[in-house]
Design a protein around this motif. Structure first.
Motif, PDB file in Angstrom:
ATOM      1  N   ASP A 236      -2.536 -24.233 -23.849  1.00  0.00           N
ATOM      2  CA  ASP A 236      -3.537 -23.320 -23.275  1.00  0.00           C
ATOM      3  C   ASP A 236      -3.359 -21.870 -23.702  1.00  0.00           C
TER       4      ASP A 236
ATOM      5  N   ARG B 287      -5.519 -36.001 -17.912  1.00  0.00           N
ATOM      6  CA  ARG B 287      -6.153 -34.674 -17.926  1.00  0.00           C
ATOM      7  C   ARG B 287      -7.674 -34.722 -18.127  1.00  0.00           C
TER       8      ARG B 287
ATOM      9  N   ARG C  69      -9.305 -35.800 -14.846  1.00  0.00           N
ATOM     10  CA  ARG C  69      -9.165 -34.695 -13.895  1.00  0.00           C
ATOM     11  C   ARG C  69     -10.184 -33.590 -14.210  1.00  0.00           C
TER      12      ARG C  69
ATOM     13  N   SER D 141      -6.987 -27.958 -19.728  1.00  0.00           N
ATOM     14  CA  SER D 141      -6.218 -27.490 -18.567  1.00  0.00           C
ATOM     15  C   SER D 141      -7.052 -26.527 -17.725  1.00  0.00           C
ATOM     16  N   ARG D 142      -6.502 -26.167 -16.579  1.00  0.00           N
ATOM     17  CA  ARG D 142      -7.202 -25.219 -15.703  1.00  0.00           C
ATOM     18  C   ARG D 142      -7.433 -23.888 -16.409  1.00  0.00           C
ATOM     19  N   THR D 143      -6.531 -23.521 -17.309  1.00  0.00           N
ATOM     20  CA  THR D 143      -6.694 -22.263 -18.049  1.00  0.00           C
ATOM     21  C   THR D 143      -8.015 -22.253 -18.816  1.00  0.00           C
TER      22      THR D 143
ATOM     23  N   PHE E 250      -7.898 -17.845 -10.479  1.00  0.00           N
ATOM     24  CA  PHE E 250      -6.818 -18.584  -9.810  1.00  0.00           C
ATOM     25  C   PHE E 250      -6.612 -18.139  -8.354  1.00  0.00           C
TER      26      PHE E 250
ATOM     27  N   TRP F 223       1.720 -35.645 -11.783  1.00  0.00           N
ATOM     28  CA  TRP F 223       2.302 -35.438 -13.115  1.00  0.00           C
ATOM     29  C   TRP F 223       3.546 -36.304 -13.257  1.00  0.00           C
TER      30      TRP F 223
ATOM     31  N   HIS G 176       0.419 -16.226 -23.121  1.00  0.00           N
ATOM     32  CA  HIS G 176      -0.692 -17.130 -23.464  1.00  0.00           C
ATOM     33  C   HIS G 176      -1.718 -16.468 -24.380  1.00  0.00           C
TER      34      HIS G 176
HETATM   35  P1  AMP Z   1      -2.871 -27.160 -15.504  1.00  0.00           P
HETATM   36  O1  AMP Z   1      -1.648 -27.645 -16.226  1.00  0.00           O
HETATM   37  O2  AMP Z   1      -4.136 -27.686 -16.081  1.00  0.00           O
HETATM   38  O3  AMP Z   1      -2.782 -27.360 -14.017  1.00  0.00           O
HETATM   39  O4  AMP Z   1      -2.962 -25.583 -15.758  1.00  0.00           O
HETATM   40  C1  AMP Z   1      -1.882 -24.770 -15.424  1.00  0.00           C
HETATM   41  C2  AMP Z   1      -2.021 -23.436 -16.153  1.00  0.00           C
HETATM   42  O5  AMP Z   1      -2.917 -22.600 -15.460  1.00  0.00           O
HETATM   43  C3  AMP Z   1      -0.713 -22.668 -16.150  1.00  0.00           C
HETATM   44  O6  AMP Z   1       0.105 -23.074 -17.213  1.00  0.00           O
HETATM   45  C4  AMP Z   1      -1.181 -21.258 -16.342  1.00  0.00           C
HETATM   46  O7  AMP Z   1      -1.421 -21.003 -17.710  1.00  0.00           O
HETATM   47  C5  AMP Z   1      -2.504 -21.255 -15.603  1.00  0.00           C
HETATM   48  N1  AMP Z   1      -2.332 -20.695 -14.257  1.00  0.00           N
HETATM   49  C6  AMP Z   1      -1.985 -21.329 -13.132  1.00  0.00           C
HETATM   50  N2  AMP Z   1      -1.942 -20.489 -12.080  1.00  0.00           N
HETATM   51  C7  AMP Z   1      -2.246 -19.275 -12.580  1.00  0.00           C
HETATM   52  C8  AMP Z   1      -2.380 -17.962 -12.013  1.00  0.00           C
HETATM   53  N3  AMP Z   1      -2.186 -17.741 -10.721  1.00  0.00           N
HETATM   54  N4  AMP Z   1      -2.727 -16.965 -12.847  1.00  0.00           N
HETATM   55  C9  AMP Z   1      -2.942 -17.178 -14.152  1.00  0.00           C
HETATM   56  N5  AMP Z   1      -2.840 -18.373 -14.735  1.00  0.00           N
HETATM   57  C10 AMP Z   1      -2.498 -19.405 -13.969  1.00  0.00           C
END
Ligand code: AMP
Ligand code: MN
Ligand code: MN
Ligand code: MN
Length: 282
Positions: free
Chosen positions: A19, A104, A107, A138-140, A159, A175, A255
Motif C-alpha cells: 500500500d 482481501r 473483504r 487494502s484499506r489504504t 481512518f 488474519w 508509505h
Molecule cells: P489493511 O491491511 O487493509 O487493514 O490496511 C491497513 C493499512 O491501513 C495500514 O498498513 C496503514 O497503512 C493504513 N492505516 C491504518 N490505520 C491508519 C491510520 N489511523 N492512519 C493512517 N493509515 C492507517
C-alpha cells in the motif's frame, strides 16, 4: 565507522507491491538520498518486491535485509509482525503469506457494499485503481479513493470516520495467527519484531501477555522508534524492550511522500542503552 546505534537503519516501509505509492527502486533512491545505510522493504503480507529492493539497494551500496509486515489476529484485534532477514524465496513463508492475502478481495467487496449504503458508490473499483498489486487491496487504497472523491480531506480523516470499527466500511477480518506468523519468519531464517506496539488497543495485562507469548514462541524484537510512535512512546517502548529483553527496531513506516509524516531514515536514533535488532545480523 558508524557505531551500531547511530547506524541510519530504516527497517519498515511500503512500496506499490502493497500500500505504498513508490516503486522499490524509487524507495531505494529516497533511502539513499536521506542517508539510510541499512534498509528493509516490509510490504504487507507480500514478498513480491524483495528482489527489486535488494538489487536497487545493492546498486546504491546500501545494506539490505529482506522484510515483510504480516497481518495477524491476536485476541480479536489486528496486530502487525515484521519479519527481517528472511529468505524471500522460502516456500513456507511464501505459502503462508498467500493464504493470509487470500480473503482481501472478498473483504474489499464487503467494504464497498457498506460504503454504498452510506451513498458512496464505486468504491471497489475506485480502490482497485490505487492498488499496484490487485492481490493486496487494502484499506489504504480505499482511503485514497475517499480522499479523491472529496469524502475526507486526507487519509488521516478517513481512518477516523470510515473503515475502522463502528464506522462505515469496516469489515472485521481474520488474519494469520501469531504463532504461524512467527513460525514462518523463523523457518525462513529471519527474526520477528512486534510492529508499532503503541497502536494497539489492548489492556496492560493483554500487552504483557502478548510480549510474554511472543517471546515464548521465539519473537526477538519490538519497534521502539517508529513513525507511528510519539516521543513519549519512544520512552515507553524503550523501557518495554529492556524489561522483556527485546531487541529494539527503528523504521519510518513510510508509505507516500504526501501522506506519511515521517520520511525514510529521518527518525531519531535508537537510545544508546537499547540493543538494536540489527545486532542479530552481525
Ligand atoms: P489493511 O491491511 O487493509 O487493514 O490496511 C491497513 C493499512 O491501513 C495500514 O498498513 C496503514 O497503512 C493504513 N492505516 C491504518 N490505520 C491508519 C491510520 N489511523 N492512519 C493512517 N493509515 C492507517
Ligand atoms: Mn500500510
Ligand atoms: Mn503496520
Ligand atoms: Mn507498515
Amino acid at each position: 565507522m558508524t557505531s551500531i546505534s547511530t547506524l541510519n537503519a530504516d527497517l519498515h516501509c511500503h512500496s506499490v507491491v502493497s500500500d505504498g505509492t513508490l516503486t522499490p527502486e524509487a524507495l531505494a533512491e529516497r533511502a539513499k538520498a536521506n542517508g539510510v545505510n541499512l534498509w528493509a522493504l516490509t510490504d504487507h503480507d507480500e514478498l513480491g518486491g524483495q528482489e527489486r529492493a535488494r538489487d536497487a539497494a545493492s546498486a546504491l551500496k546500501i545494506d539490505y535485509l529482506s522484510g515483510v509486515e504480516i497481518s495477524v489476529t491476536w485476541m480479536g484485534q489486528t496486530i502487525h509482525i515484521v519479519g527481517l532477514g528472511i529468505d524471500a524465496k522460502h516456500t513456507g513463508i511464501i505459502e503462508g503469506l498467500r493464504r493470509t492475502r487470500e480473503g482481501r478481495g472478498n473483504r474489499a467487496q464487503l467494504m464497498a457494499e457498506q460504503l454504498q449504503k452510506v451513498g458512496i458508490s464505486g468504491a471497489y473499483e475506485g480502490a482497485l485503481h490505487y492498488a499496484g498489486n490487485h492481490d493486496l487491496i487494502s484499506r489504504t487504497h480505499f482511503a485514497r479513493f475517499l480522499v479523491e472523491q472529496g469524502v475526507c480531506k486526507d487519509t488521516e480523516q478517513v481512518f477516523k470516520n470510515y473503515l475502522v470499527e463502528d464506522k462505515p466500511g469496516y469489515v472485521p477480518h481474520q488474519w494469520a495467527s501469531l504463532d504461524d506468523a512467527v513460525a514462518w519468519i523463523k523457518a525462513a531464517g529471519g527474526v520477528a519484531v512486534i510492529a508499532h506496539p503503541g497502536r494497539y488497543k489492548f489492556t496492560a495485562m493483554q500487552m504483557d501477555e502478548l510480549y510474554k507469548h511472543f517471546k515464548d514462541i521465539g519473537g526477538l524484537g519490538i519497534e521502539v522508534i517508529t513513525g507511528s510512535h510519539s516521543p513519549d512512546q519512544y520512552k515507553t517502548f524503550g523501557k518495554i524492550a529492556q524489561q522483556y529483553g527485546f531487541l529494539a527496531s527503528r523504521g519510518s513506516d513510510f508509505h507516500d511522500p504526501a501522506e506519511s509524516h515521517i520520511d525514510l531514515g529521518v527518525l531519531p536514533h535508537l537510545p544508546d542503552h537499547l540493543t538494536p535488532i540489527w545486532s542479530a545480523f552481525h
